[in-house]
Write a protein that holds these residues in place. Structure first.
Motif, PDB file in Angstrom:
ATOM      1  N   LEU A   7       0.803  -1.204   0.000  1.00 42.29           N
ATOM      2  CA  LEU A   7       0.000   0.000   0.000  1.00 42.29           C
ATOM      3  C   LEU A   7       0.838   1.256   0.000  1.00 42.29           C
ATOM      4  CD1 LEU A   7      -2.615  -1.321   2.469  1.00 42.29           C
ATOM      5  CD2 LEU A   7      -2.603  -1.339   0.005  1.00 42.29           C
ATOM      6  N   SER A   8       2.132   1.130   0.120  1.00 40.36           N
ATOM      7  CA  SER A   8       3.000   2.292   0.032  1.00 40.36           C
ATOM      8  C   SER A   8       3.196   2.646  -1.432  1.00 40.36           C
ATOM      9  CB  SER A   8       4.350   1.995   0.678  1.00 40.36           C
ATOM     10  OG  SER A   8       5.020   0.997  -0.057  1.00 40.36           O
ATOM     11  N   SER A   9       4.045   3.635  -1.687  1.00 46.13           N
ATOM     12  CA  SER A   9       4.270   4.050  -3.066  1.00 46.13           C
ATOM     13  C   SER A   9       5.116   3.048  -3.827  1.00 46.13           C
ATOM     14  CB  SER A   9       4.958   5.417  -3.096  1.00 46.13           C
ATOM     15  OG  SER A   9       6.212   5.332  -2.459  1.00 46.13           O
ATOM     16  N   SER A  10       5.745   2.105  -3.127  1.00 43.21           N
ATOM     17  CA  SER A  10       6.578   1.121  -3.811  1.00 43.21           C
ATOM     18  C   SER A  10       5.753  -0.080  -4.229  1.00 43.21           C
ATOM     19  CB  SER A  10       7.712   0.666  -2.888  1.00 43.21           C
ATOM     20  OG  SER A  10       7.189  -0.017  -1.777  1.00 43.21           O
ATOM     21  N   TYR A  11       6.365  -0.906  -5.056  1.00 42.75           N
ATOM     22  CA  TYR A  11       5.702  -2.122  -5.537  1.00 42.75           C
ATOM     23  C   TYR A  11       6.647  -3.246  -5.214  1.00 42.75           C
ATOM     24  CZ  TYR A  11       2.808  -4.769  -8.796  1.00 42.75           C
ATOM     25  OH  TYR A  11       1.942  -5.654  -9.371  1.00 42.75           O
ATOM     26  N   ARG A  12       6.471  -3.800  -4.018  1.00 45.19           N
ATOM     27  CA  ARG A  12       7.445  -4.745  -3.514  1.00 45.19           C
ATOM     28  C   ARG A  12       7.085  -6.169  -3.919  1.00 45.19           C
ATOM     29  NH1 ARG A  12      11.014  -2.315  -0.340  1.00 45.19           N
ATOM     30  NH2 ARG A  12      10.448  -0.379   0.661  1.00 45.19           N
ATOM     31  N   CYS A  13       8.052  -7.048  -3.761  1.00 46.09           N
ATOM     32  CA  CYS A  13       7.834  -8.427  -4.156  1.00 46.09           C
ATOM     33  C   CYS A  13       7.923  -9.332  -2.930  1.00 46.09           C
ATOM     34  CB  CYS A  13       8.856  -8.838  -5.202  1.00 46.09           C
ATOM     35  SG  CYS A  13      10.500  -8.233  -4.898  1.00 46.09           S
ATOM     36  N   TYR A  14       7.120 -10.365  -2.949  1.00 46.95           N
ATOM     37  CA  TYR A  14       7.030 -11.253  -1.806  1.00 46.95           C
ATOM     38  C   TYR A  14       7.389 -12.672  -2.215  1.00 46.95           C
ATOM     39  CZ  TYR A  14       4.435  -7.967   1.128  1.00 46.95           C
ATOM     40  OH  TYR A  14       4.055  -6.909   1.887  1.00 46.95           O
ATOM     41  N   LEU A  15       8.011 -13.365  -1.290  1.00 50.53           N
ATOM     42  CA  LEU A  15       8.341 -14.763  -1.525  1.00 50.53           C
ATOM     43  C   LEU A  15       7.706 -15.591  -0.432  1.00 50.53           C
ATOM     44  CD1 LEU A  15      10.029 -16.963  -2.929  1.00 50.53           C
ATOM     45  CD2 LEU A  15      11.860 -16.424  -1.360  1.00 50.53           C
ATOM     46  N   GLY A  16       6.934 -16.587  -0.783  1.00 46.43           N
ATOM     47  CA  GLY A  16       6.312 -17.443   0.209  1.00 46.43           C
ATOM     48  C   GLY A  16       6.133 -18.831  -0.334  1.00 46.43           C
ATOM     49  N   ARG A  17       5.546 -19.687   0.442  1.00 45.98           N
ATOM     50  CA  ARG A  17       5.263 -21.034  -0.029  1.00 45.98           C
ATOM     51  C   ARG A  17       4.302 -20.988  -1.200  1.00 45.98           C
ATOM     52  NH1 ARG A  17       5.850 -25.644   3.048  1.00 45.98           N
ATOM     53  NH2 ARG A  17       6.825 -25.374   5.056  1.00 45.98           N
ATOM     54  N   ARG A  18       4.491 -21.903  -2.096  1.00 43.62           N
ATOM     55  CA  ARG A  18       3.497 -22.049  -3.139  1.00 43.62           C
ATOM     56  C   ARG A  18       2.231 -22.534  -2.468  1.00 43.62           C
ATOM     57  NH1 ARG A  18       6.423 -24.874  -8.251  1.00 43.62           N
ATOM     58  NH2 ARG A  18       4.420 -24.381  -9.162  1.00 43.62           N
ATOM     59  N   ARG A  19       1.114 -21.838  -2.765  1.00 41.69           N
ATOM     60  CA  ARG A  19      -0.188 -22.117  -2.189  1.00 41.69           C
ATOM     61  C   ARG A  19      -0.274 -21.711  -0.720  1.00 41.69           C
ATOM     62  NH1 ARG A  19      -2.452 -25.306  -6.125  1.00 41.69           N
ATOM     63  NH2 ARG A  19      -1.130 -26.841  -7.108  1.00 41.69           N
ATOM     64  N   SER A  20       0.591 -20.850  -0.236  1.00 35.97           N
ATOM     65  CA  SER A  20       0.465 -20.436   1.155  1.00 35.97           C
ATOM     66  C   SER A  20       0.853 -18.984   1.316  1.00 35.97           C
ATOM     67  CB  SER A  20       1.307 -21.338   2.058  1.00 35.97           C
ATOM     68  OG  SER A  20       2.675 -21.132   1.846  1.00 35.97           O
ATOM     69  N   GLY A 327      -6.337  -6.017   4.861  1.00 43.04           N
ATOM     70  CA  GLY A 327      -7.247  -4.989   5.348  1.00 43.04           C
ATOM     71  C   GLY A 327      -7.210  -3.691   4.563  1.00 43.04           C
ATOM     72  N   LYS A 328      -6.621  -3.696   3.388  1.00 42.43           N
ATOM     73  CA  LYS A 328      -6.527  -2.492   2.571  1.00 42.43           C
ATOM     74  C   LYS A 328      -7.607  -2.490   1.491  1.00 42.43           C
ATOM     75  CE  LYS A 328      -2.857  -1.468   4.888  1.00 42.43           C
ATOM     76  NZ  LYS A 328      -2.888  -0.394   5.910  1.00 42.43           N
ATOM     77  N   PRO A 329      -8.165  -1.314   1.167  1.00 40.47           N
ATOM     78  CA  PRO A 329      -9.193  -1.253   0.110  1.00 40.47           C
ATOM     79  C   PRO A 329      -8.578  -1.583  -1.249  1.00 40.47           C
ATOM     80  CG  PRO A 329      -8.572   0.957   0.832  1.00 40.47           C
ATOM     81  CD  PRO A 329      -7.890   0.000   1.762  1.00 40.47           C
ATOM     82  N   ARG A 330      -8.882  -2.742  -1.766  1.00 41.32           N
ATOM     83  CA  ARG A 330      -8.161  -3.272  -2.919  1.00 41.32           C
ATOM     84  C   ARG A 330      -9.056  -3.554  -4.121  1.00 41.32           C
ATOM     85  NH1 ARG A 330      -3.208  -2.783  -4.153  1.00 41.32           N
ATOM     86  NH2 ARG A 330      -2.617  -3.322  -2.014  1.00 41.32           N
ATOM     87  N   PHE A 331     -10.356  -3.780  -3.903  1.00 42.74           N
ATOM     88  CA  PHE A 331     -11.233  -4.210  -4.993  1.00 42.74           C
ATOM     89  C   PHE A 331     -12.456  -3.314  -5.095  1.00 42.74           C
ATOM     90  CE2 PHE A 331      -9.270  -7.929  -2.915  1.00 42.74           C
ATOM     91  CZ  PHE A 331      -8.377  -8.283  -3.911  1.00 42.74           C
ATOM     92  N   CYS A 332     -12.800  -2.936  -6.316  1.00 42.60           N
ATOM     93  CA  CYS A 332     -14.000  -2.148  -6.579  1.00 42.60           C
ATOM     94  C   CYS A 332     -14.995  -2.989  -7.375  1.00 42.60           C
ATOM     95  CB  CYS A 332     -13.656  -0.890  -7.370  1.00 42.60           C
ATOM     96  SG  CYS A 332     -12.712   0.333  -6.444  1.00 42.60           S
TER      97      CYS A 332
END
Length: 348
Positions: A7-20, A327-332
């Protein structure tokens, strides 16, 4: 490796389990690093994991353990290292297997995303092919699919004709194919400006046996807008994860994104709404009455979209904003309504 919008001005990348779950990558911009020397003798998969984990740490590659685990698990024919038998992990790798490990892990040093290195990733219950520069689907988009599915299952349509879905900007085909897999009665159409993405969507559809229910058009929703009403009508659902980053935020993107993904799939213009406004302008022309629009957006967008639609698109009603898992407003969600505007009278 999951990549996730924050939700910040950056577009960060996440690494997690596949399907988790997902973990954040605080990626560093640095020159491509050299790989460690190939071992003189044979080593085990566990030893290779340790070598590459340490090398990733030394060279500032974040999530070093998971990066090495996903790549080596893939080479051993598994999706996760936990699903590989301990006996296999403790066995000596062949010379060819070791060379493969070194070749693929070296790509990670250049900041290539794991999805592109192993050339596949899971999206909900699908395994999709991935390759650059096609946009990698993020976790929030799985939530978008769930919203659409829930509504379509509650309101399956008139029963006379099957429900239809139009996706704008399909990328790898993740949204449309996931909806088709979950709803056997659904028919889907997709627009995509990138020929690379069109080809990948069609390839994924064929691999999943869904090619007869998805038609992909090589079209730009802005440049080819006049063609859309002639191609599509009475659509039940229009869904999109459009380019929605503010242009000023593009400079903050991490190297995993700037080096390997299509920037046009991210940049939404000065206010992030260039493509979104076009979608909403065209929506009444292609939707059935009470058909819905589902958009994934920047958390700054819902109020802007609500006001803009009220002022500019009479036949669309803003229904609600939904939050993502953080918890961020993400979908319209918007809905087409019959116009109550009085017809113009010709006084001549």
């Amino acid at each position: 490796m999951w990549w996730k919008r924050t939700l910040s001005s950056s577009y960060r990348c996440y690494l997690g389990r596949r399907r988790s779950g997902a973990k954040i990558w605080r990626c560093l911009t640095r020159a491509t690093c050299s790989a460690p020397a190939l071992p003189a003798g044979r080593i085990t998969a566990l030893q290779a994991l340790d070598v590459w984990k340490r090398h990733f740490v030394e060279n500032g590659v974040t999530e070093p353990e998971q990066s090495s685990q996903y790549i080596i698990a893939h080479l051993l024919g598994a999706k996760t290292i936990e699903s590989v038998e301990q006996q296999r992990l403790a066995a000596l790798l062949s010379k060819e297997e070791t060379q493969q490990v070194w070749r693929l892990c070296s790509k990670r040093l250049s900041r290539m995303p794991v999805q592109f290195i192993i050339e596949e990733w899971d999206f909900r219950d699908l395994t999709l092919k991935m390759r650059p520069p096609v946009f990698i689907p993020r976790p929030e988009t799985e939530e978008l699919v769930e919203l659409v599915l829930t509504d379509l299952q509650k309101h399956p349509g008139s029963g006379v004709a099957p429900p239809t879905c139009l996706e704008v900007g399909c990328g790898s085909g993740a949204i449309s194919l996931s909806l088709l897999k979950s709803l056997p009665q659904l028919e889907a159409f997709a627009l995509e400006r990138s020929q690379d993405a069109v080809d990948l969507s069609q390839e994924n559809a064929s691999r999943l046996g869904l090619q007869d229910r998805l038609k992909v058009y090589h079209m730009d929703v802005i440049k080819d807008a006049e063609k859309m009403p002639g191609l599509f009508s009475s659509i039940s659902v229009l869904v999109s994860n459009p380019p929605y980053l503010f242009s000023e935020d593009m400079a903050t993107l991490e190297p995993e994104i700037t080096r390997f993904e299509d920037r046009a799939a991210l940049d939404g213009g000065e206010d992030g709404l260039n493509v979104i406004r076009q979608i909403l302008t065209l929506a009444p022309d292609v939707l059935s009455n009470r058909g819905r629009v589902y958009l994934e957006v920047d958390p700054r967008h819902p109020a802007l979209i609500h006001r803009w639609v009220e002022d500019n698109v009479e036949e669309l009603r803003f229904v609600e904003t939904r939050q993502d898992v953080s918890g961020k407003p993400r979908f319209c969600i918007l809905q087409k309504e019959e116009s109550h505007k009085a017809p113009e009278v010709d006084e001549d």
